[in-house]
Design a protein around this motif. Structure first.
Motif, short mmCIF file in Angstrom:
data_model
loop_
_atom_site.label_atom_id
_atom_site.label_comp_id
_atom_site.label_asym_id
_atom_site.label_seq_id
_atom_site.Cartn_x
_atom_site.Cartn_y
_atom_site.Cartn_z
N ALA A 340 39.36 39.84 32.09
CA ALA A 340 39.95 40.18 33.39
C ALA A 340 39.13 41.19 34.19
O ALA A 340 39.45 41.46 35.35
N VAL A 341 38.08 41.75 33.60
CA VAL A 341 37.24 42.70 34.35
C VAL A 341 36.38 41.91 35.33
O VAL A 341 35.58 41.06 34.92
N PRO A 342 36.52 42.17 36.63
CA PRO A 342 35.79 41.37 37.62
C PRO A 342 34.27 41.57 37.53
O PRO A 342 33.79 42.67 37.21
N LEU A 343 33.54 40.53 37.82
CA LEU A 343 32.08 40.59 37.87
C LEU A 343 31.61 41.68 38.82
O LEU A 343 30.64 42.40 38.54
N GLU A 344 32.32 41.83 39.94
CA GLU A 344 31.93 42.83 40.95
C GLU A 344 32.01 44.24 40.39
O GLU A 344 31.19 45.10 40.74
N HIS A 345 32.99 44.50 39.54
CA HIS A 345 33.12 45.83 38.95
C HIS A 345 31.97 46.12 37.98
O HIS A 345 31.48 47.24 37.91
N VAL A 346 31.56 45.10 37.25
CA VAL A 346 30.42 45.26 36.33
C VAL A 346 29.14 45.52 37.12
O VAL A 346 28.33 46.38 36.74
N ALA A 347 28.97 44.82 38.21
CA ALA A 347 27.79 45.02 39.06
C ALA A 347 27.76 46.44 39.62
O ALA A 347 26.69 47.07 39.71
#
Length: 360
Positions: A340-347
């Motif tokens: 559930a952790v968005p890709l955008e947050h990882v970026a």
């Protein structure tokens, strides 16, 4: 309000769409005039939630009909005891592969129940890698072989599961269930606490081959017997109804975005973003696990010194990044990037890591 960049190891991030759906039904679920947590677990409205969740999990994981799906309580920690209670018969041995703290705890509990043996261990190497056990077959006294598919603390993960061991394979998949395609038929039993990839805390999923249900002794307490829950569709007593409702919403979300195949590709992409920052930092960031055993769920690392690590964590929290502290037993940092952790947050975390490095 802005959503936090949630990298907690568990309880962990839930999909925003799931939280919005739950909020919209909070006071009036399915026209009942009640919240789902107020419904009788014997009511038709709740049964649709309950059996709908099981059906969706079967679909997403392609669970064959000769496996039972149980919705239990007590977390994975209770399964450390229930597995040997039900599967470890007199004169038999439970074999354990040690890959970190959680597999150690599973072994510790099993020792209280019956005979155990360590099949392989990565402890001498500080749990930096998954032990190689290909080609190993256990002794004829084996009741099962237990593994932990992903170790959240040390950040290691099985990328290929052992086969043809000569005994049922039991896996604690609490931190990577539904994160990638697996062949359920390779396992005798899978268990997972829900609070990382499946929903909120309070629910534990067990997937067990039906032929193993007969192994438990009749004198086991009813609530500790898998057969009790299988025969009663996990409704022997009041189940964690709210957690199961949210579990169903998470499964609906997973199905809507393309299922496990799509989730797996996103998880690989997210992990690559962070590991690339670590690998290209000229030693500024130091990963804990060996590259071939790296977890796609928990990226563990430290910085060049404890002082710089502490500064990194302070500045990260100021920027809205939550849960990056490493486990208290090994320190350092840990970014948990569950489904559930968005890709955008990882970026954004990767950008922060590069920016922080530039200060030095």
């Amino acid at each position: 309000m802005n959503r936090a960049y949630n990298f907690n190891a568990g309880p962990a991030a839930l999909p925003e769409a799931v939280l919005q759906k739950a909020a919209s039904e909070w006071f009036n679920f399915n026209g009942t005039g009640m919240s789902v947590m107020e419904l009788s677990h014997r009511s038709k409205d709740y049964e649709e939630v309950h059996f709908g969740a099981v059906s969706l999990l079967r679909k997403l994981m392609q669970i064959p009909d000769d496996y039972a799906v149980l919705l239990l309580q007590g977390g994975a920690s209770l399964q450390f005891s229930m597995v040997p209670m039900n599967l470890l018969q007199p004169g038999k041995t439970g074999y354990y592969v040690l890959t970190g703290s959680w597999s150690e705890k599973a072994l510790k509990e099993a020792k209280k129940i019956g005979q155990t043996s360590i099949l392989a261990s990565g402890k001498e190497n500080n749990y930096k890698a998954i032990p190689v056990i290909s080609g190993i077959r256990v002794q004829s006294d084996a009741a099962y072989v237990h593994i932990t598919s992903n170790e959240t603390i040390h950040g290691t993960q099985w990328h290929q599961f052992p086969k043809n061991l000569g005994a049922p394979l039991v896996a604690d998949m609490s931190s990577d269930i539904l994160s990638k395609p697996i062949n359920v038929q390779d396992f005798g039993l899978i268990y997972a606490g829900a609070q990382k990839n499946l929903g909120p805390s309070g629910l534990t999923v067990v997937i067990i081959k039906k032929e193993l249900l007969s192994r438990g002794k009749d004198e086991l307490p009813a609530m500790l017997h898998y057969r009790t829950h299988a025969e009663n569709d996990s409704l022997y007593n009041t189940p964690p109804t709210l957690a199961i409702y949210l579990f169903k919403l998470v499964l609906e979300w997973a199905d809507s975005i393309g299922g496990v195949e799509k989730i797996s590709k996103l998880n690989q992409e997210k992990a690559k973003i962070l590991y690339d920052v670590i690998d290209n930092s000229d030693g500024f960031y130091l990963g804990h696990s060996d590259p071939e055993s790296r977890s796609l769920m928990n990226v563990t690392f430290r910085l060049k010194s404890d002082e710089i690590t502490a500064s990194f964590l302070v500045q990260a929290k100021e920027k809205g990044f939550i849960g990056l502290n490493g486990h208290r037993s090994i320190g350092g940092c840990r970014a948990s990037i569950y489904n559930a952790v968005p890709l955008e947050h990882v970026a954004k975390l990767a950008d922060f890591m590069r920016s922080f490095k530039s200060q030095y």
